[in-house]
Design a protein around this motif. Structure first.
Motif, short mmCIF file in Angstrom:
data_model
loop_
_atom_site.label_atom_id
_atom_site.label_comp_id
_atom_site.label_asym_id
_atom_site.label_seq_id
_atom_site.Cartn_x
_atom_site.Cartn_y
_atom_site.Cartn_z
N THR A 152 61.91 47.54 61.56
CA THR A 152 62.08 48.54 62.61
C THR A 152 62.15 49.95 62.03
OG1 THR A 152 63.30 46.93 63.98
CG2 THR A 152 63.55 49.25 64.53
N LEU A 153 61.28 50.82 62.55
CA LEU A 153 61.26 52.23 62.16
C LEU A 153 61.81 53.06 63.32
CD1 LEU A 153 60.39 54.67 60.38
CD2 LEU A 153 58.13 54.50 61.47
N LEU A 154 62.87 53.81 63.05
CA LEU A 154 63.48 54.69 64.06
C LEU A 154 63.09 56.13 63.73
CD1 LEU A 154 67.07 53.11 64.02
CD2 LEU A 154 65.17 52.52 65.55
N ILE A 155 62.35 56.77 64.64
CA ILE A 155 61.90 58.15 64.44
C ILE A 155 62.63 59.06 65.42
CG2 ILE A 155 59.93 59.71 64.38
CD1 ILE A 155 58.11 57.32 64.01
N VAL A 156 63.26 60.10 64.88
CA VAL A 156 64.04 61.04 65.70
C VAL A 156 63.76 62.46 65.24
CG1 VAL A 156 66.33 61.52 66.67
CG2 VAL A 156 65.86 59.27 65.67
N GLY A 157 63.77 63.40 66.18
CA GLY A 157 63.63 64.80 65.83
C GLY A 157 64.94 65.37 65.31
N SER A 158 64.88 66.28 64.35
CA SER A 158 66.10 66.84 63.75
C SER A 158 66.90 67.66 64.75
CB SER A 158 65.74 67.69 62.53
OG SER A 158 65.03 68.86 62.92
N LEU A 159 66.26 68.14 65.82
CA LEU A 159 66.96 68.95 66.82
C LEU A 159 67.57 68.09 67.93
CD1 LEU A 159 64.32 71.83 67.21
CD2 LEU A 159 66.24 71.67 65.61
N ASP A 160 67.31 66.81 67.90
CA ASP A 160 67.78 65.89 68.95
C ASP A 160 69.10 65.27 68.50
OD1 ASP A 160 67.68 64.54 71.32
OD2 ASP A 160 66.07 63.17 70.74
N HIS A 161 70.14 66.10 68.44
CA HIS A 161 71.38 65.73 67.75
C HIS A 161 72.06 64.50 68.33
CE1 HIS A 161 70.92 69.42 65.54
NE2 HIS A 161 70.90 70.12 66.66
N ASP A 162 72.17 64.41 69.65
CA ASP A 162 72.85 63.26 70.26
C ASP A 162 72.09 61.97 69.98
OD1 ASP A 162 74.82 64.90 71.23
OD2 ASP A 162 73.93 65.08 73.24
N VAL A 163 70.77 62.04 70.04
CA VAL A 163 69.96 60.84 69.83
C VAL A 163 69.96 60.43 68.35
CG1 VAL A 163 67.62 59.87 70.02
CG2 VAL A 163 68.58 61.24 71.88
#
Length: 215
Positions: A152-163
């Motif tokens: 599983t690869l979890l991709i998140v934006g650095s500005l999406d703090h809560d996520v």
């Protein structure tokens, strides 16, 4: 050249879910997309990722988890992870039995709440060999995270703090191969600069690694 390229109607719960299934001639794997709340199979971001995957000989299935009537009638249905996960299980079994997808390995690409639905379904389906989550809420599938063995690869934006916090919570509980990738300068929708291009490239790499597709 595609060996299958059609709008499909998938029977689930006495309903027909509409989707678009495209399988390139040389595809050895098919990626099932699971969109987030308030979105649909027409999501430009998911379609961009799907297009990039097909360039690398992956098949793609983009479909609507809810009918138009369901989506309009009850807002909270969009967040019913158990319902969405069960729908995804049925859709996956439908695809698994489709002649044109015979012998294809299967993966999931989930976004937002769709990522939780993908993880929920993957916990029950040994035929899912890889998962990618974009800006997902995997924490909403907390009760099954320890059962998931698919890489599983979890991709998140650095500005999406809560996520980011939600994904770190899930990352610690996943049992199989896993990676948390934070894309610098990207928000929840990955609209900044070439953020979506980065998502697509990382998804291709992950699926190539674990679905063993020849390119």
């Amino acid at each position: 050249m595609d060996r299958f390229n059609e709008i499909v109607k998938i029977p689930v719960d006495n309903k027909l879910l509409e989707g678009e299934l495209i399988i390139p001639e040389k595809a050895e794997s098919v990626i099932i997309f699971c969109h987030g709340s308030g979105s649909s199979r027409f999501s430009p971001r998911n379609r961009a990722v799907a297009s990039k995957l097909r360039e690398h000989n992956f098949g793609t299935l983009l479909f609507d988890l809810l009918t138009k009537e369901e989506d309009a009638a009850d807002y909270y249905t969009r967040f019913n992870i158990q319902l969405l996960g069960n729908r995804l299980i049925d859709v996956t079994k439908w695809l698994d039995n489709l002649l044109h997808a015979d012998h294809c390995k299967l993966g999931y690409f989930g976004a937002s709440t769709g990522a939780a639905a993908a993880l929920s379904a993957a916990a029950a389906l040994p035929q899912i060999h890889a998962i990618v989550s974009r800006g997902g809420r995997p924490d909403l599938a907390a009760d099954v995270l320890s059962k998931i063995t698919a890489p599983t690869l979890l991709i998140v934006g650095s500005l999406d703090h809560d996520v980011i916090a939600c994904n770190r919570f899930a990352y610690e509980r996943l049992q199989g191969p896993k990676k948390l990738l934070i894309i610098e300068g990207a928000g929840h929708l990955f609209e900044e600069g070439n953020a979506m291009d980065k998502v697509a490239e990382d998804a291709v790499r992950w699926f190539n690694l674990y679905l063993q597709v020849r390119t």
